[in-house]
Scaffold this active site. Structure first.
Site, mmCIF file in Angstrom:
data_model
loop_
_atom_site.group_PDB
_atom_site.id
_atom_site.type_symbol
_atom_site.label_atom_id
_atom_site.label_comp_id
_atom_site.label_asym_id
_atom_site.label_seq_id
_atom_site.Cartn_x
_atom_site.Cartn_y
_atom_site.Cartn_z
ATOM 1 N N ARG A 17 -7.229 11.010 -6.433
ATOM 2 C CA ARG A 17 -8.904 10.789 -6.490
ATOM 3 C C ARG A 17 -9.350 10.914 -5.792
ATOM 4 O O ARG A 17 -11.001 10.921 -6.729
ATOM 5 C CB ARG A 17 -7.829 9.226 -4.476
ATOM 6 C CG ARG A 17 -8.910 9.734 -3.698
ATOM 7 C CD ARG A 17 -9.312 7.419 -4.099
ATOM 8 N NE ARG A 17 -10.352 6.980 -3.083
ATOM 9 C CZ ARG A 17 -11.731 7.597 -3.048
ATOM 10 N NH1 ARG A 17 -12.351 8.212 -3.794
ATOM 11 N NH2 ARG A 17 -12.300 6.532 -2.192
ATOM 12 N N ARG A 62 -4.199 6.829 1.004
ATOM 13 C CA ARG A 62 -4.507 7.759 1.303
ATOM 14 C C ARG A 62 -3.213 8.796 2.939
ATOM 15 O O ARG A 62 -3.721 9.412 2.796
ATOM 16 C CB ARG A 62 -5.997 7.550 1.903
ATOM 17 C CG ARG A 62 -6.695 7.515 1.168
ATOM 18 C CD ARG A 62 -8.170 6.930 2.583
ATOM 19 N NE ARG A 62 -8.539 5.403 2.459
ATOM 20 C CZ ARG A 62 -8.827 4.926 2.941
ATOM 21 N NH1 ARG A 62 -9.833 5.103 3.560
ATOM 22 N NH2 ARG A 62 -8.508 3.999 3.859
ATOM 23 N N ASP A 91 -6.839 -2.669 -7.098
ATOM 24 C CA ASP A 91 -7.370 -3.565 -5.739
ATOM 25 C C ASP A 91 -7.706 -5.012 -6.103
ATOM 26 O O ASP A 91 -7.522 -5.199 -7.320
ATOM 27 C CB ASP A 91 -8.602 -2.579 -5.481
ATOM 28 C CG ASP A 91 -8.768 -3.586 -4.350
ATOM 29 O OD1 ASP A 91 -8.221 -3.330 -3.177
ATOM 30 O OD2 ASP A 91 -9.593 -4.236 -4.219
ATOM 31 N N TYR A 99 -15.348 -11.727 -0.052
ATOM 32 C CA TYR A 99 -15.815 -10.557 0.171
ATOM 33 C C TYR A 99 -16.968 -11.103 -1.097
ATOM 34 O O TYR A 99 -18.182 -10.438 -1.015
ATOM 35 C CB TYR A 99 -14.850 -9.637 -0.871
ATOM 36 C CG TYR A 99 -13.852 -9.066 -0.318
ATOM 37 C CD1 TYR A 99 -14.087 -8.196 0.347
ATOM 38 C CD2 TYR A 99 -12.521 -9.712 -0.294
ATOM 39 C CE1 TYR A 99 -13.426 -7.612 1.504
ATOM 40 C CE2 TYR A 99 -11.536 -9.187 0.631
ATOM 41 C CZ TYR A 99 -12.068 -8.063 1.384
ATOM 42 O OH TYR A 99 -11.243 -7.779 2.778
ATOM 43 N N ARG A 128 0.895 -1.468 -0.301
ATOM 44 C CA ARG A 128 0.146 -0.131 0.049
ATOM 45 C C ARG A 128 1.112 0.911 0.218
ATOM 46 O O ARG A 128 0.412 2.022 0.814
ATOM 47 C CB ARG A 128 -0.765 -0.219 0.513
ATOM 48 C CG ARG A 128 -1.705 -1.038 1.147
ATOM 49 C CD ARG A 128 -3.014 -0.842 -0.240
ATOM 50 N NE ARG A 128 -4.258 -1.756 0.297
ATOM 51 C CZ ARG A 128 -5.012 -1.546 1.114
ATOM 52 N NH1 ARG A 128 -5.666 -0.921 1.747
ATOM 53 N NH2 ARG A 128 -6.036 -2.218 0.966
HETATM 54 O O1 1CP Z 1 0.477 0.851 -2.851
HETATM 55 C C1 1CP Z 1 -0.429 -0.185 -2.677
HETATM 56 O O2 1CP Z 1 -0.629 -1.479 -2.368
HETATM 57 C C2 1CP Z 1 -1.748 -0.264 -3.636
HETATM 58 C C3 1CP Z 1 -2.200 -1.487 -4.599
HETATM 59 C C4 1CP Z 1 -3.531 -1.985 -4.311
HETATM 60 C C5 1CP Z 1 -3.306 -3.861 -3.303
HETATM 61 C C6 1CP Z 1 -2.467 -4.431 -3.835
HETATM 62 C C7 1CP Z 1 -4.645 -1.296 -2.927
HETATM 63 C C8 1CP Z 1 -5.970 -0.098 -3.048
HETATM 64 N N1 1CP Z 1 -5.616 -2.411 -2.712
HETATM 65 C C9 1CP Z 1 -4.782 -3.741 -2.577
HETATM 66 C C10 1CP Z 1 -4.578 -5.317 -1.645
HETATM 67 C C11 1CP Z 1 -6.091 -5.152 -1.708
HETATM 68 N N2 1CP Z 1 -7.118 -4.617 -1.582
HETATM 69 C C12 1CP Z 1 -5.734 -6.038 -0.515
HETATM 70 C C13 1CP Z 1 -5.013 -7.205 0.115
HETATM 71 C C14 1CP Z 1 -3.720 -6.465 1.303
HETATM 72 C C15 1CP Z 1 -4.544 -6.502 2.147
HETATM 73 O O3 1CP Z 1 -4.212 -7.041 3.189
HETATM 74 O O4 1CP Z 1 -3.934 -4.484 2.591
HETATM 75 C C16 1CP Z 1 -7.254 -6.521 0.314
HETATM 76 C C17 1CP Z 1 -7.794 -7.168 1.454
HETATM 77 C C18 1CP Z 1 -8.119 -5.175 -0.454
HETATM 78 C C19 1CP Z 1 -9.259 -4.800 -0.295
HETATM 79 C C20 1CP Z 1 -10.147 -3.172 -0.019
HETATM 80 N N3 1CP Z 1 -9.297 -2.726 -1.336
HETATM 81 C C21 1CP Z 1 -10.571 -2.860 1.599
HETATM 82 C C22 1CP Z 1 -11.606 -3.509 2.143
HETATM 83 C C23 1CP Z 1 -10.118 -4.123 3.102
HETATM 84 C C24 1CP Z 1 -10.519 -4.953 4.680
HETATM 85 O O5 1CP Z 1 -10.203 -4.762 4.976
HETATM 86 O O6 1CP Z 1 -11.760 -5.932 4.214
HETATM 87 C C25 1CP Z 1 -10.673 -2.190 0.814
HETATM 88 C C26 1CP Z 1 -11.039 -0.863 2.275
HETATM 89 C C27 1CP Z 1 -10.439 -1.542 -0.262
HETATM 90 C C28 1CP Z 1 -9.958 0.218 -0.406
HETATM 91 C C29 1CP Z 1 -8.687 0.617 -0.934
HETATM 92 N N4 1CP Z 1 -7.924 -0.674 -1.848
HETATM 93 C C30 1CP Z 1 -6.620 0.254 -2.280
HETATM 94 C C31 1CP Z 1 -6.340 1.827 -1.850
HETATM 95 C C32 1CP Z 1 -5.438 2.456 -1.614
HETATM 96 C C33 1CP Z 1 -8.446 1.942 -0.818
HETATM 97 C C34 1CP Z 1 -8.377 2.530 -0.009
HETATM 98 C C35 1CP Z 1 -9.430 3.084 -1.171
HETATM 99 C C36 1CP Z 1 -9.722 4.683 -1.216
HETATM 100 O O7 1CP Z 1 -8.347 6.087 -1.555
HETATM 101 O O8 1CP Z 1 -10.268 5.643 -0.736
#
Ligand code: 1CP
Length: 350
Positions: free
Chosen positions: A45, A36, A82, A158, A32
């Site tokens: 964004r 944000r 994502d 999910y 990540r």
């Molecule tokens: O730099 C990076 O790594 C950005 C790319 C990236 C990756 C690899 C994002 C952007 N998401 C992910 C993977 C991801 N997404 C995972 C696996 C890694 C982890 O465990 O964190 C998972 C479970 C998700 C699902 C997801 N995406 C959720 C739910 C999490 C949960 O607890 O159930 C949410 C809220 C997101 C949104 C998201 N994805 C990425 C960003 C920057 C964001 C935030 C969105 C925003 O800007 O509001």
């Protein structure tokens, strides 16, 4: 120019070098790393509209993926996307609601699996592959470009729960009470994940990471059946097409099952979460594969002497072996960017 030089997946990048021999200093990237905690991300964004609009806009997705590399001396960029673009592409629309997270119309029966379409996914995710292609063109040749996907179990939670889950009631119900029905969904996801990762390699990704963030909630049989077996199938198919592209597996919460995990799945590196004991991992996991990890993102947020101590411990335990520095989970949104700068300096030894 020989074909191999034109094919970026065959070139050595800063990360892929770590798969050959220990580096003098470990390469570093952060899960990540775009997101944000960076004010410039929040600006882009807002320009994009919704989070998925950002993921499907190659110009803006390239911009946010490059933002952390402009600030910090990182060895890799990761595709901005994502894990949930897979259900969205297959035909189960995903929405991200402010303060809630992902929202999907959940799959309730096997009849709901039938409309899921790989063909649809390939077309729907064309902007993601274009993002990879443009990123490769923008990055210096030696900087790695990481492609990624969720793994079947984590994506399936999910699709079946319809949102983030704490107890995984529905996912576990299918996994344990209806394994033959659940297998149908997992087999669709094995094909989808393989196609998604192959397309990213063909567009220019030179390292891949699989995120199985919820691997740790399954029992022994569940872990073998729904984490290891599908990942082994995916890696086998990927290696047949792209034998040189290393695959990193982030199976959060695997605990003692990190031992032997690379051999059981065929991956080239194992990403360790924050709770894994350093000495145990050196002797048991790093002796058999490349390891990645595992600074606690909460400690990165705290910064200062607490972080210096934690980073020094990790480097002392792991830096003499094959190792990629990373966090044990993604950066937290309220992390001060200057803590990331300090972390990179310390890992670089500056
Ligand atoms: O730099 C990076 O790594 C950005 C790319 C990236 C990756 C690899 C994002 C952007 N998401 C992910 C993977 C991801 N997404 C995972 C696996 C890694 C982890 O465990 O964190 C998972 C479970 C998700 C699902 C997801 N995406 C959720 C739910 C999490 C949960 O607890 O159930 C949410 C809220 C997101 C949104 C998201 N994805 C990425 C960003 C920057 C964001 C935030 C969105 C925003 O800007 O509001």
């Amino acid at each position: 120019m020989p074909v191999t030089e034109l094919n970026s997946s065959a070139a050595t990048t800063r990360l892929s070098a770590a798969f050959q021999a220990p580096a003098a200093r470990p390469p570093i990237w952060l899960m990540r790393q775009a997101g944000r905690y960076l004010p410039e991300y929040r600006e882009t964004r807002a320009e994009a509209g919704s989070f998925l609009d950002l993921c499907y806009n190659p110009r803006l997705a390239v911009e946010v993926a490059l933002q952390p590399l402009r600030r910090f001396d990182l060895d890799a960029a990761i595709l901005f996307s994502d894990i949930l673009v897979i259900p969205d592409g297959l035909g189960q629309p995903v929405r991200f609601d402010e303060g809630v997270g992902p929202v999907l119309m959940r799959l309730e029966d096997t009849a709901d699996f039938a409309p899921l379409s790989l063909e649809r996914m390939r077309a729907h995710l064309a902007p993601v592959y274009e993002t990879v292609d443009r990123l490769r063109a923008e990055l210096p040749r030696d900087v790695s470009l990481i492609g990624f996907s969720g793994a079947p179990w984590t994506i399936a939670t999910y699709m079946l729960e319809g949102r983030s889950s704490r107890e995984f009631t529905l996912g576990k119900y299918w996994a344990y009470a209806r394994p033959e029905d659940f297998r149908v969904l997992v087999e669709i996801l094995v094909e989808a994940v393989t196609a998604h990762l192959s397309a990213q390699v063909e567009a220019g990704a030179d390292v891949l990471q699989l995120f199985d963030s919820w691997a740790g909630v399954l029992d022994d049989w569940g872990f073998r059946t729904w984490v290891e077996a599908p990942i082994r199938a995916i890696v086998g198919k990927l290696k047949a097409r792209h034998p040189k592209v290393p695959v990193i597996l982030f199976a959060r919460g695997a605990g003692a099952r990190f031992a032997g995990l690379a051999a059981r799945t065929g991956v080239d590196a194992v990403a360790l979460d924050c709770t894994v004991p350093l000495a145990w991992a050196r002797e048991t996991v790093q002796s058999e594969t490349v390891i990645q990890g595992n600074l606690d993102p909460a400690i990165l947020r705290i910064g200062g002497p607490a972080m210096e101590r934690a980073v020094a411990d990790i480097l002392a335990a792991w830096a003499s072996g094959r190792f990629i520095f990373n966090l044990g989970h993604g950066i937290l949104p309220d992390t001060p960017p200057q803590h990331v700068a300090a972390l990179v300096r310390q890992v670089r030894g500056a």
